[in-house]
Design a protein around this motif. Structure first.
Motif, short mmCIF file in Angstrom:
data_model
loop_
_atom_site.label_atom_id
_atom_site.label_comp_id
_atom_site.label_asym_id
_atom_site.label_seq_id
_atom_site.Cartn_x
_atom_site.Cartn_y
_atom_site.Cartn_z
N PRO A 108 -33.21 -30.02 -36.18
CA PRO A 108 -34.13 -28.67 -34.95
C PRO A 108 -34.11 -29.60 -33.87
N LEU A 109 -34.41 -29.10 -33.22
CA LEU A 109 -34.96 -29.43 -31.06
C LEU A 109 -36.39 -29.28 -31.83
N GLY A 110 -36.91 -27.97 -31.97
CA GLY A 110 -38.04 -27.22 -31.34
C GLY A 110 -38.49 -27.82 -30.47
N GLU A 111 -39.97 -28.33 -30.36
CA GLU A 111 -40.94 -28.51 -29.14
C GLU A 111 -39.97 -29.33 -28.62
N HIS A 112 -38.80 -30.26 -28.76
CA HIS A 112 -38.35 -31.24 -27.67
C HIS A 112 -37.22 -30.87 -26.05
N LEU A 113 -37.08 -29.69 -26.75
CA LEU A 113 -36.06 -28.47 -26.22
C LEU A 113 -36.87 -28.32 -24.76
N ALA A 114 -37.85 -28.46 -24.40
CA ALA A 114 -38.29 -28.27 -23.21
C ALA A 114 -38.89 -29.30 -22.41
N GLN A 115 -39.11 -30.76 -23.25
CA GLN A 115 -38.45 -31.03 -22.19
C GLN A 115 -37.72 -32.66 -21.94
N LEU A 116 -35.81 -31.80 -22.86
CA LEU A 116 -35.21 -32.93 -22.52
C LEU A 116 -34.28 -33.27 -20.91
N THR A 117 -34.88 -32.77 -20.35
CA THR A 117 -34.98 -32.93 -18.69
C THR A 117 -35.73 -33.38 -18.22
N PRO A 131 -39.07 -32.41 -37.59
CA PRO A 131 -40.36 -32.64 -37.23
C PRO A 131 -41.08 -31.93 -38.18
N THR A 132 -42.29 -33.36 -38.70
CA THR A 132 -43.50 -32.88 -39.67
C THR A 132 -44.18 -31.20 -39.40
N PRO A 133 -44.46 -30.44 -39.85
CA PRO A 133 -45.18 -29.15 -40.13
C PRO A 133 -46.74 -30.28 -40.12
N LYS A 134 -47.36 -29.36 -38.69
CA LYS A 134 -48.46 -29.18 -38.33
C LYS A 134 -49.06 -28.50 -38.64
N THR A 135 -50.64 -29.03 -39.13
CA THR A 135 -51.73 -28.04 -39.75
C THR A 135 -52.76 -27.38 -38.34
N ARG A 136 -52.38 -26.17 -38.00
CA ARG A 136 -52.85 -25.27 -36.95
C ARG A 136 -54.55 -25.46 -37.03
N ARG A 137 -54.93 -25.91 -36.42
CA ARG A 137 -56.72 -25.41 -36.58
C ARG A 137 -56.71 -24.33 -35.70
N LEU A 153 -26.68 -27.07 -30.22
CA LEU A 153 -27.62 -26.97 -28.82
C LEU A 153 -25.90 -26.02 -27.73
N VAL A 154 -26.80 -25.32 -26.52
CA VAL A 154 -26.04 -25.07 -25.98
C VAL A 154 -26.21 -24.96 -24.59
N VAL A 155 -25.51 -25.85 -23.68
CA VAL A 155 -26.22 -26.23 -21.97
C VAL A 155 -24.98 -25.81 -21.57
N THR A 156 -25.37 -24.97 -19.88
CA THR A 156 -25.09 -23.99 -19.47
C THR A 156 -25.23 -24.59 -18.07
N VAL A 157 -24.01 -24.32 -17.46
CA VAL A 157 -24.00 -24.76 -16.03
C VAL A 157 -23.84 -23.82 -15.07
N GLY A 158 -24.56 -23.19 -14.74
CA GLY A 158 -24.37 -21.78 -13.60
C GLY A 158 -24.04 -21.55 -12.37
N LEU A 159 -22.83 -21.92 -11.79
CA LEU A 159 -23.02 -21.95 -10.44
C LEU A 159 -22.90 -21.15 -9.76
#
Length: 468
Positions: free
Chosen positions: A413-422, A5-11, A462-468
């Motif tokens: 690295p996934l970074g902010e993409h991790l929360a949107q994978l589903t 990911p390209t670093p973003k300048t936080r304002r 990337l670790v994906v867990t499925v809890g039953l």
């Protein structure tokens, strides 16, 4: 997987709550400063005038007790810090200075106040002037007809007045701080009231991201721009809901219509491929076509599943005890050829001495298989080149059920993409193969089965867990 990911300048951006707090603070602060400054100046003038009146009364008393018969009789100031200057003015004669206190400043006296004028502030304090008519001293003076004037300047330290003004300044400063606190409290209160409808809309919008249906936003009955915004957004959501329904219906209908011709083609290829008279090159070509048809069939099945899930329909769950170790072994045998074709390894790890009950869960085997297939397919496509995928099963603990995990190394690295994978149709890397539906289907199936699906990024894996 996505590129770095390209670093973003936080304002720094001031939110609406901060803006209200700033506006209230400025308004109350400026109003308090203006009112306090006016009051301070007014009180300063009143205190100075009262101090001058007291000092003038004192000077008049002293001047009344001064006698010029026949020689000047002076009554010196008896209060600490007071200084005095007394002069006699006679027409046609130079001014005679009768008395000057030792601490009275020497030099030009042009800046001293004249009798009847307000007091002045000098370096040594406040000073006032009083005068009265008097006969000239000496032999032969006519006391019935005074011909001269006595002028007395009396000064005392300005410290008492400054102390009084300092008390006023402290009081005004406390008032300013109180106004700032009141402004902050009012800003928070007003912001809470103003932003409450917006927070409800934001909460509903967040629920829509994970909901099976696009529910309308709550519309506040305020009759202002917030209500207009909510109504406009609901119109937009209604349009999106209609488009999503039409898209899901189209996918379901198209997938349903494609299943029959695909099955017919695949059956024909299977039969043709078994003909012993076919040359090896033709048989290899038919095998390749059969593999592509199988892949197309799986894609059609996914579209059919997307259509059913997109309409908000809950898939029927046929729960029964499932031996998870056997299911994973069958799944690995099924997926191993695809991993080999992609040049990757698939490692499966099962508990050694765990009891059968600890490796068994009551769930829908078909839907769980589809869920794990989608997770394995994502790992196979997006793992870092030259690395493998690990499929693990952990036995049930005392208070928890068994856990299935899938791990692969990340290309970036996934970074902010991790929360949107589903999220449906979301692809962290738009150039990667896929439609962006596999993990969304997995998430929906996990929700329908009551499973806990988690995505974690740990040490470039990337670790994906499925809890039953």
């Amino acid at each position: 997987m996505p590129s770095s990911p390209t670093p973003k300048t936080r304002r720094f951006r001031l939110g609406l709550r901060g803006q209200l707090l700033l506006v209230f603070g400025l308004v109350f602060g400026l109003a308090t400063l203006a009112a306090g400054g006016y009051q301070y100046r007014s009180l300063g003038r009143l205190l100075a005038r009262a101090d001058d009146d007291r000092l003038r009364l004192r000077a008049s008393q002293l001047l009344a007790r001064v006698s010029l018969d026949p020689e000047p009789t002076l009554l010196l100031p008896d209060q600490t810090g007071e200084t005095m200057r007394l002069v006699f003015e006679e027409p046609g004669q130079p001014v005679r200075e009768l008395f000057r206190s030792a601490r009275w400043p020497a030099g030009d006296t042009a800046g001293l106040p004249r009798p009847g004028n307000p007091g002045h502030k000098l370096k040594h304090g406040r000073v006032v002037a009083v005068a009265r008519l008097a006969a000239p001293p000496g032999p032969g003076a006519d006391y019935a007809e005074p011909t001269g004037r006595l002028t007395l300047w009396l000064a005392h330290p300005a410290a008492p007045l400054e102390k009084a003004l300092a008390r006023v300044r402290r009081t005004l400063a406390l008032g300013l701080l109180g106004s700032a606190a009141l402004a902050g409290a009012l800003a928070l209160l007003v912001a809470g009231v103003v932003l409450r409808p917006l927070r409800r809309m934001a909460a509903q919008a967040r629920r829509i991201q994970q909901a099976t249906d696009i529910a309308p936003l709550p519309v506040p009955n305020t009759g202002d721009e917030v209500q207009e915004l909510a109504e406009t957004l609901n119109q937009l959501l209604a349009r999106l809901r209609g488009q999503a329904t039409a898209q899901a219906n189209f996918l379901a209908a198209a997938a349903h219509e494609l299943r029959t011709p695909l099955a017919t083609l695949q059956t024909g290829l299977d039969v043709s491929g078994r003909d012993p008279s076919l040359p090896p090159a033709t048989r290899a070509a038919l095998a390749g076509h059969d593999a592509e048809l199988a892949r197309l069939g799986r894609l059609v099945d996914d579209f059919l599943l997307v259509g059913r899930l997109g309409n908000g329909a809950e898939l029927p769950v046929n729960r029964r005890p499932v031996a998870l170790d056997e299911l994973l072994l069958a799944l690995a045998d099924r997926e191993l050829p695809r991993f080999r074709a992609a040049g990757r390894t698939l490692t499966i790890a099962l508990p050694d001495d765990a009891p059968t009950a600890a490796l068994t869960a009551a769930t829908d085997a078909d839907q769980l298989t589809t869920l794990l297939l989608n997770l394995l397919d994502n790992a196979r496509k997006h793992a870092r080149p030259g690395t493998g995928v690990a499929l693990r099963l952990q036995a049930a603990a005392t208070a928890h059920g068994p856990v299935i995990s899938i791990e692969n190394e990340l290309a970036a690295p996934l970074g902010e993409h991790l929360a949107q994978l589903t999220t449906a149709w979301y692809q962290a890397d738009p150039l990667a193969p896929g439609t962006g539906l596999g993990l969304w289907i997995a998430g929906r199936l996990a929700h329908g089965l009551g499973l806990k699906l988690e995505f974690r990024e740990e040490q470039e894996r990337l670790v994906v867990t499925v809890g039953l």
